[in-house]
Design a protein around this motif. Structure first.
Motif, PDB file in Angstrom:
ATOM      1  N   SER A  64       1.304 -22.429 -42.850  1.00 34.95           N
ATOM      2  CA  SER A  64       2.150 -21.952 -41.766  1.00 34.95           C
ATOM      3  C   SER A  64       1.603 -20.659 -41.139  1.00 34.95           C
ATOM      4  N   PRO A  65       1.170 -19.672 -41.933  1.00 38.34           N
ATOM      5  CA  PRO A  65       0.598 -18.470 -41.314  1.00 38.34           C
ATOM      6  C   PRO A  65      -0.681 -18.759 -40.522  1.00 38.34           C
ATOM      7  N   GLN A  66      -1.487 -19.689 -40.989  1.00 37.60           N
ATOM      8  CA  GLN A  66      -2.691 -20.048 -40.242  1.00 37.60           C
ATOM      9  C   GLN A  66      -2.331 -20.716 -38.920  1.00 37.60           C
ATOM     10  N   LEU A  67      -1.303 -21.554 -38.945  1.00 38.01           N
ATOM     11  CA  LEU A  67      -0.851 -22.201 -37.715  1.00 38.01           C
ATOM     12  C   LEU A  67      -0.376 -21.163 -36.702  1.00 38.01           C
ATOM     13  N   ARG A  68       0.284 -20.120 -37.189  1.00 40.58           N
ATOM     14  CA  ARG A  68       0.734 -19.047 -36.292  1.00 40.58           C
ATOM     15  C   ARG A  68      -0.454 -18.456 -35.539  1.00 40.58           C
TER      16      ARG A  68
ATOM     17  N   PRO B  33       8.534 -16.529 -24.512  1.00 44.52           N
ATOM     18  CA  PRO B  33       8.507 -17.433 -25.658  1.00 44.52           C
ATOM     19  C   PRO B  33       7.752 -16.807 -26.819  1.00 44.52           C
ATOM     20  N   ASP B  34       8.181 -17.154 -27.994  1.00 43.92           N
ATOM     21  CA  ASP B  34       7.550 -16.649 -29.208  1.00 43.92           C
ATOM     22  C   ASP B  34       6.274 -17.435 -29.462  1.00 43.92           C
ATOM     23  N   ASP B  35       5.207 -16.737 -29.828  1.00 46.81           N
ATOM     24  CA  ASP B  35       3.957 -17.410 -30.119  1.00 46.81           C
ATOM     25  C   ASP B  35       3.844 -17.785 -31.585  1.00 46.81           C
ATOM     26  N   ASP B  36       4.930 -17.698 -32.293  1.00 48.54           N
ATOM     27  CA  ASP B  36       4.927 -18.060 -33.698  1.00 48.54           C
ATOM     28  C   ASP B  36       4.790 -19.577 -33.782  1.00 48.54           C
ATOM     29  N   GLY B  37       3.627 -20.030 -34.211  1.00 45.18           N
ATOM     30  CA  GLY B  37       3.318 -21.450 -34.217  1.00 45.18           C
ATOM     31  C   GLY B  37       4.239 -22.301 -35.044  1.00 45.18           C
ATOM     32  N   ARG B  38       4.992 -21.678 -35.935  1.00 47.73           N
ATOM     33  CA  ARG B  38       5.926 -22.476 -36.725  1.00 47.73           C
ATOM     34  C   ARG B  38       7.035 -23.017 -35.850  1.00 47.73           C
ATOM     35  N   PHE B  39       7.347 -22.320 -34.751  1.00 41.42           N
ATOM     36  CA  PHE B  39       8.541 -22.679 -33.993  1.00 41.42           C
ATOM     37  C   PHE B  39       8.322 -22.978 -32.523  1.00 41.42           C
ATOM     38  N   THR B  40       7.242 -22.514 -31.930  1.00 40.50           N
ATOM     39  CA  THR B  40       7.086 -22.716 -30.496  1.00 40.50           C
ATOM     40  C   THR B  40       7.035 -24.196 -30.147  1.00 40.50           C
ATOM     41  N   LEU B  41       7.624 -24.520 -29.024  1.00 41.92           N
ATOM     42  CA  LEU B  41       7.660 -25.900 -28.553  1.00 41.92           C
ATOM     43  C   LEU B  41       6.873 -26.052 -27.258  1.00 41.92           C
TER      44      LEU B  41
ATOM     45  N   ALA C 271     -11.819 -28.446 -32.609  1.00 47.16           N
ATOM     46  CA  ALA C 271     -10.918 -28.956 -33.656  1.00 47.16           C
ATOM     47  C   ALA C 271      -9.643 -28.119 -33.745  1.00 47.16           C
ATOM     48  N   GLY C 272      -9.770 -26.800 -33.581  1.00 49.78           N
ATOM     49  CA  GLY C 272      -8.595 -25.934 -33.609  1.00 49.78           C
ATOM     50  C   GLY C 272      -7.659 -26.229 -32.457  1.00 49.78           C
ATOM     51  N   ARG C 273      -8.233 -26.404 -31.263  1.00 45.63           N
ATOM     52  CA  ARG C 273      -7.412 -26.715 -30.087  1.00 45.63           C
ATOM     53  C   ARG C 273      -6.738 -28.081 -30.264  1.00 45.63           C
ATOM     54  N   GLN C 274      -7.452 -29.035 -30.803  1.00 51.46           N
ATOM     55  CA  GLN C 274      -6.870 -30.368 -31.022  1.00 51.46           C
ATOM     56  C   GLN C 274      -5.718 -30.313 -32.017  1.00 51.46           C
ATOM     57  N   LEU C 275      -5.846 -29.487 -33.048  1.00 50.10           N
ATOM     58  CA  LEU C 275      -4.769 -29.370 -34.030  1.00 50.10           C
ATOM     59  C   LEU C 275      -3.516 -28.779 -33.381  1.00 50.10           C
ATOM     60  N   VAL C 276      -3.683 -27.726 -32.582  1.00 52.94           N
ATOM     61  CA  VAL C 276      -2.532 -27.134 -31.893  1.00 52.94           C
ATOM     62  C   VAL C 276      -1.916 -28.158 -30.945  1.00 52.94           C
TER      63      VAL C 276
ATOM     64  N   SER D 179       6.750 -31.120 -37.592  1.00 56.04           N
ATOM     65  CA  SER D 179       5.395 -31.041 -37.042  1.00 56.04           C
ATOM     66  C   SER D 179       4.514 -30.136 -37.890  1.00 56.04           C
ATOM     67  N   VAL D 180       5.090 -29.108 -38.502  1.00 59.88           N
ATOM     68  CA  VAL D 180       4.330 -28.243 -39.411  1.00 59.88           C
ATOM     69  C   VAL D 180       3.962 -29.039 -40.661  1.00 59.88           C
ATOM     70  N   MET D 181       4.907 -29.808 -41.171  1.00 62.82           N
ATOM     71  CA  MET D 181       4.639 -30.603 -42.366  1.00 62.82           C
ATOM     72  C   MET D 181       3.528 -31.621 -42.106  1.00 62.82           C
ATOM     73  N   GLU D 182       3.427 -32.090 -40.871  1.00 63.68           N
ATOM     74  CA  GLU D 182       2.413 -33.074 -40.498  1.00 63.68           C
ATOM     75  C   GLU D 182       0.990 -32.533 -40.668  1.00 63.68           C
ATOM     76  N   VAL D 183       0.820 -31.205 -40.580  1.00 64.55           N
ATOM     77  CA  VAL D 183      -0.527 -30.614 -40.680  1.00 64.55           C
ATOM     78  C   VAL D 183      -0.678 -29.691 -41.885  1.00 64.55           C
ATOM     79  N   GLU D 184       0.303 -29.685 -42.781  1.00 58.34           N
ATOM     80  CA  GLU D 184       0.244 -28.749 -43.902  1.00 58.34           C
ATOM     81  C   GLU D 184      -0.892 -29.047 -44.870  1.00 58.34           C
ATOM     82  N   ASP D 185      -1.493 -30.217 -44.778  1.00 53.64           N
ATOM     83  CA  ASP D 185      -2.667 -30.499 -45.600  1.00 53.64           C
ATOM     84  C   ASP D 185      -3.932 -29.897 -44.990  1.00 53.64           C
TER      85      ASP D 185
END
Length: 155
Positions: free
Chosen positions: A34-38, A143-151, A97-102, A24-30
């Motif tokens: 990863s730090p921005q997603l966090r 739960p961890d709020d680290d966007g790289r891993f949270t489900l 747009a930020g909320r939609q990306l998350v 899912s991170v790779m899907e938005v890496e463009d």
């Protein structure tokens, strides 16, 4: 089942979950790093934050949090809002747009997990769900709020 076998079973499930998160991170890496997603997930889950809050909560240097936040503002994913009661504070909030990306990232993760569960016989799916719940309770951590891993869905 021996203790070693139990640990291996848990590690196998964790590996699948990590791969789901990574895809899912790779899907938005463009769009974001990863730090921005966090940062996006942190704001989505906990609400508006200052750059100082972001730095403290994600354990990064304040200048890094500011630089990452600047890039998110430029990308139209986050906006800055002055605190009307104290202009020293500038709050970072998600744009639409930020909320939609998350939501897209978390939705991808939920869908992938739902597909794995759907491939299981109903009795095993129910047993797995009970086991996951027990495992989460035993960890007794927020739960961890680290966007790289949270489900989890943003609150």
């Amino acid at each position: 089942m021996s203790e070693d076998e139990q640990v291996e079973a848990a590690l196998g499930a964790a590996d699948v979950l990590m791969r789901v998160a990574a895809r899912s991170v790779m899907e938005v890496e463009d769009i974001v790093t990863s730090p921005q997603l966090r940062i996006l997930v942190l704001i989505a889950r906990r609400g508006p934050r200052t750059a100082g809050d972001v730095a403290a909560e994600l354990e990064v240097h304040a200048s890094n949090a500011t630089r990452l936040s600047d890039k998110l503002v430029q990308a139209g994913l986050v906006e800055r809002r002055e605190d009307p009661e104290d202009r020293r504070y500038v709050w970072l909030t998600l744009t639409s747009a930020g909320r939609q990306l998350v939501e897209r990232v978390i939705g991808h993760r939920r869908q992938a997990i739902a597909e794995v569960l759907a491939a299981m016989p109903p009795s095993e799916r129910a047993a797995a769900s009970r086991a996951f719940s027990a495992f989460s309770r035993a960890a007794s951590a927020d739960p961890d709020d680290d966007g790289r891993f949270t489900l989890l869905q943003p609150g």
